[in-house]
Design a protein around this motif. Structure first.
Motif, PDB file in Angstrom:
ATOM      1  N   HIS A 152       0.901 -75.418  62.047  1.00  0.00           N
ATOM      2  CA  HIS A 152      -0.182 -75.555  61.075  1.00  0.00           C
ATOM      3  C   HIS A 152      -1.539 -75.644  61.768  1.00  0.00           C
ATOM      4  O   HIS A 152      -2.525 -75.071  61.289  1.00  0.00           O
ATOM      5  N   ALA A 153      -1.602 -76.336  62.910  1.00  0.00           N
ATOM      6  CA  ALA A 153      -2.868 -76.448  63.640  1.00  0.00           C
ATOM      7  C   ALA A 153      -3.372 -75.083  64.089  1.00  0.00           C
ATOM      8  O   ALA A 153      -4.584 -74.830  64.103  1.00  0.00           O
ATOM      9  N   VAL A 154      -2.460 -74.207  64.452  1.00  0.00           N
ATOM     10  CA  VAL A 154      -2.846 -72.852  64.864  1.00  0.00           C
ATOM     11  C   VAL A 154      -3.439 -72.094  63.682  1.00  0.00           C
ATOM     12  O   VAL A 154      -4.423 -71.352  63.824  1.00  0.00           O
ATOM     13  N   SER A 155      -2.866 -72.291  62.508  1.00  0.00           N
ATOM     14  CA  SER A 155      -3.439 -71.674  61.312  1.00  0.00           C
ATOM     15  C   SER A 155      -4.823 -72.235  61.027  1.00  0.00           C
ATOM     16  O   SER A 155      -5.754 -71.490  60.684  1.00  0.00           O
ATOM     17  N   ARG A 156      -4.980 -73.546  61.154  1.00  0.00           N
ATOM     18  CA  ARG A 156      -6.284 -74.174  60.915  1.00  0.00           C
ATOM     19  C   ARG A 156      -7.332 -73.628  61.883  1.00  0.00           C
ATOM     20  O   ARG A 156      -8.503 -73.474  61.524  1.00  0.00           O
ATOM     21  N   ALA A 157      -6.919 -73.334  63.110  1.00  0.00           N
ATOM     22  CA  ALA A 157      -7.851 -72.825  64.120  1.00  0.00           C
ATOM     23  C   ALA A 157      -8.057 -71.325  64.025  1.00  0.00           C
ATOM     24  O   ALA A 157      -8.857 -70.768  64.777  1.00  0.00           O
ATOM     25  N   GLN A 158      -7.347 -70.670  63.123  1.00  0.00           N
ATOM     26  CA  GLN A 158      -7.471 -69.223  62.905  1.00  0.00           C
ATOM     27  C   GLN A 158      -7.328 -68.441  64.213  1.00  0.00           C
ATOM     28  O   GLN A 158      -8.118 -67.556  64.544  1.00  0.00           O
ATOM     29  N   VAL A 159      -6.276 -68.754  64.941  1.00  0.00           N
ATOM     30  CA  VAL A 159      -6.022 -68.119  66.233  1.00  0.00           C
ATOM     31  C   VAL A 159      -5.666 -66.652  66.031  1.00  0.00           C
ATOM     32  O   VAL A 159      -4.879 -66.292  65.138  1.00  0.00           O
ATOM     33  N   THR A 160      -6.215 -65.792  66.888  1.00  0.00           N
ATOM     34  CA  THR A 160      -5.916 -64.360  66.855  1.00  0.00           C
ATOM     35  C   THR A 160      -5.527 -63.887  68.256  1.00  0.00           C
ATOM     36  O   THR A 160      -5.568 -64.652  69.230  1.00  0.00           O
ATOM     37  N   ASP A 161      -5.231 -62.594  68.354  1.00  0.00           N
ATOM     38  CA  ASP A 161      -4.761 -62.041  69.620  1.00  0.00           C
ATOM     39  C   ASP A 161      -5.861 -61.873  70.657  1.00  0.00           C
ATOM     40  O   ASP A 161      -5.564 -61.546  71.815  1.00  0.00           O
ATOM     41  N   ILE A 162      -7.119 -62.082  70.299  1.00  0.00           N
ATOM     42  CA  ILE A 162      -8.190 -61.973  71.293  1.00  0.00           C
ATOM     43  C   ILE A 162      -8.621 -63.340  71.812  1.00  0.00           C
ATOM     44  O   ILE A 162      -9.549 -63.438  72.619  1.00  0.00           O
ATOM     45  N   ASP A 163      -7.943 -64.398  71.383  1.00  0.00           N
ATOM     46  CA  ASP A 163      -8.344 -65.762  71.761  1.00  0.00           C
ATOM     47  C   ASP A 163      -7.624 -66.246  73.007  1.00  0.00           C
ATOM     48  O   ASP A 163      -6.460 -65.909  73.247  1.00  0.00           O
ATOM     49  N   VAL A 164      -8.334 -67.081  73.755  1.00  0.00           N
ATOM     50  CA  VAL A 164      -7.722 -67.938  74.766  1.00  0.00           C
ATOM     51  C   VAL A 164      -7.641 -69.326  74.151  1.00  0.00           C
ATOM     52  O   VAL A 164      -8.660 -69.891  73.739  1.00  0.00           O
ATOM     53  N   VAL A 165      -6.443 -69.869  74.085  1.00  0.00           N
ATOM     54  CA  VAL A 165      -6.199 -71.142  73.410  1.00  0.00           C
ATOM     55  C   VAL A 165      -5.733 -72.174  74.419  1.00  0.00           C
ATOM     56  O   VAL A 165      -4.756 -71.934  75.149  1.00  0.00           O
ATOM     57  N   MET A 166      -6.426 -73.305  74.475  1.00  0.00           N
ATOM     58  CA  MET A 166      -5.932 -74.420  75.280  1.00  0.00           C
ATOM     59  C   MET A 166      -5.293 -75.442  74.347  1.00  0.00           C
ATOM     60  O   MET A 166      -5.924 -75.896  73.384  1.00  0.00           O
ATOM     61  N   VAL A 182       1.218 -68.088  70.918  1.00  0.00           N
ATOM     62  CA  VAL A 182       1.808 -66.951  71.622  1.00  0.00           C
ATOM     63  C   VAL A 182       2.282 -65.899  70.628  1.00  0.00           C
ATOM     64  O   VAL A 182       2.082 -64.689  70.822  1.00  0.00           O
ATOM     65  N   MET A 183       2.894 -66.347  69.536  1.00  0.00           N
ATOM     66  CA  MET A 183       3.371 -65.412  68.522  1.00  0.00           C
ATOM     67  C   MET A 183       2.223 -64.612  67.915  1.00  0.00           C
ATOM     68  O   MET A 183       2.410 -63.477  67.471  1.00  0.00           O
ATOM     69  N   ARG A 184       1.040 -65.199  67.886  1.00  0.00           N
ATOM     70  CA  ARG A 184      -0.130 -64.504  67.346  1.00  0.00           C
ATOM     71  C   ARG A 184      -0.834 -63.643  68.394  1.00  0.00           C
ATOM     72  O   ARG A 184      -1.860 -63.048  68.113  1.00  0.00           O
TER      73      ARG A 184
END
Length: 339
Positions: A152-166, A182-184
């Motif tokens: 759910h946190a990943v959805s809230r952060a609107q993560v996409t395939d161009i992001d670097v996520v820590m 990773v799935m995104r």
């Protein structure tokens, strides 16, 4: 029936409760197979969870089998099915519910916290809270709820395939955030103070790892991101230093998603909020769609579930185990109680 009960004074008892009768209209009777102990439970055991009942039956991470269904329950829910449950309530009247974000209901009562939970042999719940677990075993199903919080946190952060996520914090919730990112298609940096957890984060798909206790976090993040900083930071610890790190290290115009509850007030350089034009978002609990996404992921069979389960215990071992956990907080992913 047998149940586990915690008080706020480091006491835990096995108690006998009446077994539920047949479920009423719209209700489902579950036979619990495995129930997970989570961070809120150890805080309750240590007397640090101000939201919990005292005493309380813990447990909201459920792997169960439907024992019986009442009248009015959809035919898709049948005895013998492996299921988990959505352990949160929603009032239907507050601003969150009005905006269809029922996971953040102002008056939510989570199983095992604000109301007695599922760490017992049987429980009756409304059918709307039952989530079929597909082909998963009850043991694996008990991992769904904590991972869904990270999803759910990943959805809230609107993560996409161009992001670097820590992702700061590689417990069960953090692992869920790593997997979903990773799935995104995002590039994931896993940050923790425990090398064993960081090694597991790599198995879960993280590209980079960062031990924030032994490495210079700012320098390493600069190297990993070509000087930009991570586009997204997901805080899954709940401490003063990790909250400050999230704001300090996220890239300009980045997003910060906050899951953890800090135990004390946190001071920030608020100029970063403005200069970086940050999006800072809370992330609470999970939506039913997050549960379904986790179940679909686990059904692939690629998750190293055995590495995520620290111990499987019987109810009679719970007191000794909770004492051990309180002395070794960094070494636990999930402890499952088998009924």
């Amino acid at each position: 029936m047998k149940a586990i009960q915690i008080t706020h004074s480091q006491e835990l008892n096995i108690v006998e409760l009446p077994q539920p009768a047949q479920p009423g209209e719209g209700e489902v009777l579950l036979r619990l197979s495995y129930v997970g102990f989570c961070g809120s439970d150890i805080n309750t055991f240590m007397g640090r969870n101000s939201m919990a009942l005292n005493p309380v039956i813990p447990g909201h991470e459920v792997g169960a089998v439907i024992e019986a269904v009442g009248a009015g329950v959809p035919e898709t829910l049948k005895p013998g099915m492996v299921v988990t449950c959505n352990p949160y309530t929603n009032c239907g009247k507050c601003a969150s519910c009005r905006n269809q974000r029922v996971n953040a209901c102002q008056h939510n009562e989570t199983l095992g916290v604000q109301r007695n939970g599922a760490m017992k042999e049987y429980i009756v719940l409304p059918w709307e809270k039952i989530i079929p677990a597909g082909s998963l075993t009850p043991k694996v199903t008990a991992l769904v709820e904590p991972m869904s919080v990270g999803f759910h946190a990943v959805s809230r952060a609107q993560v996409t395939d161009i992001d670097v996520v820590m992702v700061i914090g590689c417990g069960m919730v953090g692992m869920g955030a790593i997997v979903r990112s990773v799935m995104r298609g995002a590039t994931v940096i896993a940050a923790d103070i425990d090398d064993e957890k960081l090694a597991l984060a790599r198995k879960m798909g993280a590209t980079y790892t960062l031990n924030t206790r032994t490495e210079d976090a700012h320098q390493r993040l600069s190297e990993m991101t070509n000087g930009f900083g991570p586009d997204v930071v997901i805080e899954a610890v709940g401490s003063v230093p990790t909250y400050q790190m999230a704001v300090n290290e996220v890239a300009f115009t980045g997003r910060v998603a906050c899951i953890g509850y800090a135990k004390s007030e946190v001071s920030f350089q608020t100029k970063y909020f403005v200069q970086k034009e940050l999006d800072i978002r809370g992330s609470r609990n999970a939506q039913p769609s997050d549960f379904r996404a986790v179940i679909r992921y686990l059904e692939r069979g690629t998750c190293p579930v055995d590495d995520l389960i620290t111990k499987v215990i019987m109810p009679e071992e719970a007191l000794e185990t909770m004492r051990w956990w309180s002395e070794n907080p960094g070494k636990v992913f999930r402890i499952l109680v088998e009924f």
